[in-house]
Design an enzyme around this catalytic site. Structure first.
Site, short mmCIF file in Angstrom:
data_model
loop_
_atom_site.label_atom_id
_atom_site.label_comp_id
_atom_site.label_asym_id
_atom_site.label_seq_id
_atom_site.Cartn_x
_atom_site.Cartn_y
_atom_site.Cartn_z
N LYS A 23 6.84 3.52 5.77
CA LYS A 23 7.27 4.70 5.01
C LYS A 23 6.88 5.94 5.81
O LYS A 23 5.70 6.15 6.07
CB LYS A 23 6.57 4.67 3.64
CG LYS A 23 6.88 5.77 2.68
CD LYS A 23 6.18 5.46 1.36
CE LYS A 23 6.20 6.62 0.40
NZ LYS A 23 7.56 6.91 -0.04
N THR A 26 7.78 11.52 2.54
CA THR A 26 7.60 11.58 1.09
C THR A 26 8.28 12.86 0.62
O THR A 26 8.31 13.86 1.34
CB THR A 26 6.11 11.52 0.69
OG1 THR A 26 6.02 11.46 -0.74
CG2 THR A 26 5.32 12.70 1.22
N GLU A 76 11.92 6.47 3.29
CA GLU A 76 10.98 6.23 2.17
C GLU A 76 10.65 4.75 2.00
O GLU A 76 9.73 4.38 1.30
CB GLU A 76 11.59 6.73 0.85
CG GLU A 76 11.57 8.23 0.66
CD GLU A 76 10.35 8.68 -0.13
OE1 GLU A 76 9.41 7.87 -0.29
OE2 GLU A 76 10.33 9.83 -0.56
C1 LIG Z 1 0.42 13.43 -7.08
C2 LIG Z 1 1.17 12.31 -6.42
O1 LIG Z 1 0.56 11.50 -5.79
N1 LIG Z 1 2.49 12.31 -6.58
C3 LIG Z 1 3.39 11.49 -5.92
C4 LIG Z 1 4.66 11.92 -5.85
C5 LIG Z 1 5.56 11.16 -5.15
N2 LIG Z 1 5.16 10.02 -4.58
C6 LIG Z 1 6.13 9.23 -3.81
C7 LIG Z 1 7.13 8.48 -4.60
C8 LIG Z 1 8.29 8.40 -3.62
O2 LIG Z 1 8.03 7.46 -2.61
C9 LIG Z 1 8.26 9.71 -2.97
C10 LIG Z 1 9.21 10.66 -3.64
O3 LIG Z 1 8.63 11.65 -4.36
O4 LIG Z 1 6.89 10.11 -2.98
C11 LIG Z 1 3.88 9.58 -4.66
O5 LIG Z 1 3.52 8.50 -4.12
N3 LIG Z 1 2.99 10.33 -5.34
#
Ligand SMILES: CC(=O)Nc1ccn([C@H]2C[C@H](O)[C@@H](CO)O2)c(=O)n1
Length: 106
Positions: A23, A26, A76
């Protein structure tokens, strides 16, 4: 001017994908967009705040939700038909996002 962030969290279930190098992006909202290209960041799990690995920030680019495509999904390592609902679930009220591209620190 605030200092560049040195920590990023991921959902625990996603951290093996980050730590394996599969990955490489993000997608986050504006509040999590202040990473600085060229800086090194510690990855932690969101749920338990456990250290996972380090990544180097390559770029931070603004994108609209509607422009998230198959290329982003491949980066991703999540199918597009799962990625877009996941982003909608995390950020129900946003249209503008930021693609944070990174490389795994060996
Ligand atoms: C606060 C926090 O950790 N938030 C997130 C937000 C998004 N992700 C990941 C989920 C997807 O793979 C991408 C898309 O937003 O990012 C995450 O792990 N944690």
């Amino acid at each position: 001017m605030s200092a560049a962030p040195t920590k990023i969290t991921f959902f625990e279930w996603l951290t093996p994908l980050v730590a394996s190098g599969k990955k490489t992006i993000t997608i986050r909202d504006e509040s999590e967009s202040h990473y600085v290209p060229g800086t090194r960041v510690d990855v932690h799990t969101l749920e338990k705040d456990e250290y996972v690995c380090q990544i180097d920030i390559v770029s931070v680019e603004k994108i609209s939700f509607e422009d998230i495509n198959e290329e982003h999904a491949a980066q991703e390592f999540i199918p597009l038909e799962e990625l877009k609902p996941l982003i909608r679930e995390i950020y129900p009220n946003d249209e503008d996002f930021y693609v944070i591209t990174y490389t795994l620190v060996a």
